[in-house]
Design a protein around this motif. Structure first.
Motif, PDB file in Angstrom:
ATOM      1  N   ALA A  94      67.153  63.021  44.559  1.00 38.04           N
ATOM      2  CA  ALA A  94      66.275  62.407  43.557  1.00 38.04           C
ATOM      3  C   ALA A  94      64.794  62.696  43.790  1.00 38.04           C
ATOM      4  CB  ALA A  94      66.508  60.902  43.511  1.00 38.04           C
ATOM      5  N   VAL A  95      64.388  62.923  45.031  1.00 38.51           N
ATOM      6  CA  VAL A  95      62.972  63.154  45.333  1.00 38.51           C
ATOM      7  C   VAL A  95      62.709  64.481  46.031  1.00 38.51           C
ATOM      8  CG1 VAL A  95      62.447  60.694  45.390  1.00 38.51           C
ATOM      9  CG2 VAL A  95      63.119  61.860  47.502  1.00 38.51           C
ATOM     10  N   SER A  96      63.695  65.312  46.162  1.00 44.24           N
ATOM     11  CA  SER A  96      63.522  66.605  46.831  1.00 44.24           C
ATOM     12  C   SER A  96      64.080  67.704  45.946  1.00 44.24           C
ATOM     13  CB  SER A  96      64.276  66.632  48.169  1.00 44.24           C
ATOM     14  OG  SER A  96      63.775  65.654  49.039  1.00 44.24           O
ATOM     15  N   PRO A  97      63.421  68.785  45.737  1.00 45.54           N
ATOM     16  CA  PRO A  97      62.131  69.174  46.306  1.00 45.54           C
ATOM     17  C   PRO A  97      60.933  68.576  45.576  1.00 45.54           C
ATOM     18  CG  PRO A  97      62.965  70.910  44.915  1.00 45.54           C
ATOM     19  CD  PRO A  97      64.014  69.833  44.925  1.00 45.54           C
ATOM     20  N   TRP A  98      61.183  67.789  44.526  1.00 41.51           N
ATOM     21  CA  TRP A  98      60.161  67.034  43.796  1.00 41.51           C
ATOM     22  C   TRP A  98      60.856  65.833  43.178  1.00 41.51           C
ATOM     23  CZ3 TRP A  98      60.750  72.366  42.250  1.00 41.51           C
ATOM     24  CH2 TRP A  98      61.774  72.566  41.315  1.00 41.51           C
ATOM     25  N   THR A  99      60.114  64.961  42.564  1.00 40.07           N
ATOM     26  CA  THR A  99      60.722  63.852  41.848  1.00 40.07           C
ATOM     27  C   THR A  99      61.185  64.380  40.496  1.00 40.07           C
ATOM     28  OG1 THR A  99      59.350  62.250  42.992  1.00 40.07           O
ATOM     29  CG2 THR A  99      60.363  61.536  40.920  1.00 40.07           C
ATOM     30  N   TRP A 100      62.485  64.392  40.292  1.00 36.48           N
ATOM     31  CA  TRP A 100      63.081  64.979  39.092  1.00 36.48           C
ATOM     32  C   TRP A 100      62.775  64.128  37.864  1.00 36.48           C
ATOM     33  CZ3 TRP A 100      65.925  69.549  39.093  1.00 36.48           C
ATOM     34  CH2 TRP A 100      66.119  70.117  40.358  1.00 36.48           C
ATOM     35  N   ALA A 101      62.747  64.806  36.688  1.00 40.44           N
ATOM     36  CA  ALA A 101      62.406  64.110  35.447  1.00 40.44           C
ATOM     37  C   ALA A 101      63.134  64.743  34.265  1.00 40.44           C
ATOM     38  CB  ALA A 101      60.894  64.173  35.228  1.00 40.44           C
ATOM     39  N   ASN A 102      62.999  64.099  33.112  1.00 43.60           N
ATOM     40  CA  ASN A 102      63.564  64.576  31.857  1.00 43.60           C
ATOM     41  C   ASN A 102      63.202  66.045  31.626  1.00 43.60           C
ATOM     42  OD1 ASN A 102      64.754  64.449  29.258  1.00 43.60           O
ATOM     43  ND2 ASN A 102      62.797  63.913  28.343  1.00 43.60           N
ATOM     44  N   THR A 103      64.162  66.835  31.240  1.00 45.73           N
ATOM     45  CA  THR A 103      64.116  68.278  30.925  1.00 45.73           C
ATOM     46  C   THR A 103      63.981  69.190  32.142  1.00 45.73           C
ATOM     47  OG1 THR A 103      61.751  68.484  30.376  1.00 45.73           O
ATOM     48  CG2 THR A 103      63.248  67.842  28.576  1.00 45.73           C
ATOM     49  N   ASP A 104      63.878  68.644  33.357  1.00 52.22           N
ATOM     50  CA  ASP A 104      63.997  69.508  34.531  1.00 52.22           C
ATOM     51  C   ASP A 104      65.407  70.089  34.529  1.00 52.22           C
ATOM     52  OD1 ASP A 104      61.430  68.900  35.335  1.00 52.22           O
ATOM     53  OD2 ASP A 104      62.034  67.637  37.025  1.00 52.22           O
ATOM     54  N   ALA A 105      65.602  71.199  35.212  1.00 51.89           N
ATOM     55  CA  ALA A 105      66.899  71.876  35.141  1.00 51.89           C
ATOM     56  C   ALA A 105      67.365  72.358  36.509  1.00 51.89           C
ATOM     57  CB  ALA A 105      66.819  73.045  34.169  1.00 51.89           C
ATOM     58  N   LEU A 106      68.669  72.444  36.630  1.00 50.69           N
ATOM     59  CA  LEU A 106      69.343  72.997  37.800  1.00 50.69           C
ATOM     60  C   LEU A 106      70.317  74.034  37.278  1.00 50.69           C
ATOM     61  CD1 LEU A 106      69.759  72.486  40.922  1.00 50.69           C
ATOM     62  CD2 LEU A 106      71.649  71.025  40.255  1.00 50.69           C
ATOM     63  N   ARG A 107      70.183  75.270  37.750  1.00 51.26           N
ATOM     64  CA  ARG A 107      71.055  76.359  37.308  1.00 51.26           C
ATOM     65  C   ARG A 107      71.615  77.058  38.541  1.00 51.26           C
ATOM     66  NH1 ARG A 107      66.100  76.830  34.811  1.00 51.26           N
ATOM     67  NH2 ARG A 107      66.112  76.160  32.633  1.00 51.26           N
ATOM     68  N   ALA A 108      72.904  77.360  38.527  1.00 52.83           N
ATOM     69  CA  ALA A 108      73.514  78.023  39.676  1.00 52.83           C
ATOM     70  C   ALA A 108      74.736  78.808  39.229  1.00 52.83           C
ATOM     71  CB  ALA A 108      73.902  76.993  40.738  1.00 52.83           C
ATOM     72  N   TRP A 109      75.130  79.764  40.055  1.00 55.16           N
ATOM     73  CA  TRP A 109      76.280  80.612  39.758  1.00 55.16           C
ATOM     74  C   TRP A 109      76.784  81.190  41.070  1.00 55.16           C
ATOM     75  CZ3 TRP A 109      71.243  81.253  38.581  1.00 55.16           C
ATOM     76  CH2 TRP A 109      70.548  82.246  39.257  1.00 55.16           C
ATOM     77  N   GLY A 110      78.023  81.615  41.077  1.00 51.69           N
ATOM     78  CA  GLY A 110      78.574  82.213  42.288  1.00 51.69           C
ATOM     79  C   GLY A 110      80.065  82.444  42.206  1.00 51.69           C
ATOM     80  N   GLN A 111      80.649  82.596  43.375  1.00 48.92           N
ATOM     81  CA  GLN A 111      82.087  82.825  43.465  1.00 48.92           C
ATOM     82  C   GLN A 111      82.576  82.357  44.835  1.00 48.92           C
ATOM     83  OE1 GLN A 111      81.849  87.071  42.840  1.00 48.92           O
ATOM     84  NE2 GLN A 111      82.427  87.469  44.946  1.00 48.92           N
ATOM     85  N   TYR A 112      83.869  82.067  44.913  1.00 50.10           N
ATOM     86  CA  TYR A 112      84.464  81.662  46.164  1.00 50.10           C
ATOM     87  C   TYR A 112      85.967  81.882  46.101  1.00 50.10           C
ATOM     88  CZ  TYR A 112      85.529  77.284  43.685  1.00 50.10           C
ATOM     89  OH  TYR A 112      85.969  76.346  42.782  1.00 50.10           O
ATOM     90  N   GLU A 113      86.634  81.731  47.239  1.00 45.21           N
ATOM     91  CA  GLU A 113      88.082  81.886  47.308  1.00 45.21           C
ATOM     92  C   GLU A 113      88.761  80.552  47.043  1.00 45.21           C
ATOM     93  OE1 GLU A 113      91.603  83.151  50.471  1.00 45.21           O
ATOM     94  OE2 GLU A 113      89.500  83.342  51.065  1.00 45.21           O
ATOM     95  N   ALA A 114      89.682  80.545  46.107  1.00 41.13           N
ATOM     96  CA  ALA A 114      90.432  79.338  45.790  1.00 41.13           C
ATOM     97  C   ALA A 114      91.522  79.083  46.820  1.00 41.13           C
ATOM     98  CB  ALA A 114      91.074  79.466  44.403  1.00 41.13           C
ATOM     99  N   ALA A 115      91.917  77.823  46.953  1.00 40.46           N
ATOM    100  CA  ALA A 115      93.051  77.489  47.789  1.00 40.46           C
ATOM    101  C   ALA A 115      94.307  78.124  47.189  1.00 40.46           C
ATOM    102  CB  ALA A 115      93.208  75.973  47.868  1.00 40.46           C
ATOM    103  N   ALA A 116      95.203  78.548  48.018  1.00 41.13           N
ATOM    104  CA  ALA A 116      96.432  79.187  47.529  1.00 41.13           C
ATOM    105  C   ALA A 116      97.352  78.186  46.905  1.00 41.13           C
ATOM    106  CB  ALA A 116      97.143  79.896  48.675  1.00 41.13           C
TER     107      ALA A 116
END
Length: 169
Positions: free
Chosen positions: A147-169
């Motif tokens: 909530a306070v790292s790396p800044w105090t988050w607010a309306n319209t701030d965004a978090l975007r991420a992407w990637g890949q990993y191995e699924a459990a069998a």
């Protein structure tokens, strides 16, 4: 259908092809914290959470634009946000993606910084700061996202991420 490695004599079926041919779909992420305390809530955030699975490889992308009814939790710089993964992972992983956090109160794109995404459990992602802000403004130390790292988050701030990993069998 769960992935099953090809074996001699297996027939090609729609189900078998579906298990190895990635088709993008949505998932509904659950937002928690590493301690389970200070629980945030999406409120009216705009969320795009998509994934595709090819055999045991999971490809994923996530974009959250926080809304004016989003509750960021009451963290104090020590309770990392967690987002549920679309598919259980084979193991925890020090890195399974990358992304950016965007503080829209800063003009243009200067309020952006890079993120590293980790699988800290077989079913949850955590985020940590991997760069400084592009305008070289200091950010809250510690590397975690809450909530306070790396800044105090607010309306319209965004978090975007992407990637890949191995699924459990």
């Amino acid at each position: 259908m769960a992935y099953e490695p090809w074996q001699p004599g297996m027939a090609i079926t729609a189900g078998r092809l579906g298990s190895i041919s990635p088709v993008w779909g949505d998932w509904s992420p659950v937002w928690t914290t590493s301690t389970g305390a200070n629980t945030p809530s999406f409120g009216n955030a705009v969320i795009s959470a998509r994934f595709a699975q090819s055999a045991l490889t999971v490809f994923w992308k996530l974009e959250i634009t926080f809304g004016n009814t989003t509750s960021f939790g009451g963290g104090s710089g020590s309770d990392n946000w967690r987002i549920s993964a679309p598919v259980a992972a084979a193991a925890i992983n020090g890195i399974c993606g990358q992304g950016e956090a965007h503080d829209v109160s800063v003009a243009n794109t200067a309020g952006r910084l890079g993120l590293r995404v980790r699988l800290t459990t077989a079913t949850t992602f955590e985020f940590e700061v991997s760069t400084g802000r592009v305008d070289a403004t200091a950010v809250t130390a510690g590397g975690i996202i809450d909530a306070v790292s790396p800044w105090t988050w607010a309306n319209t701030d965004a978090l975007r991420a992407w990637g890949q990993y191995e699924a459990a069998a």
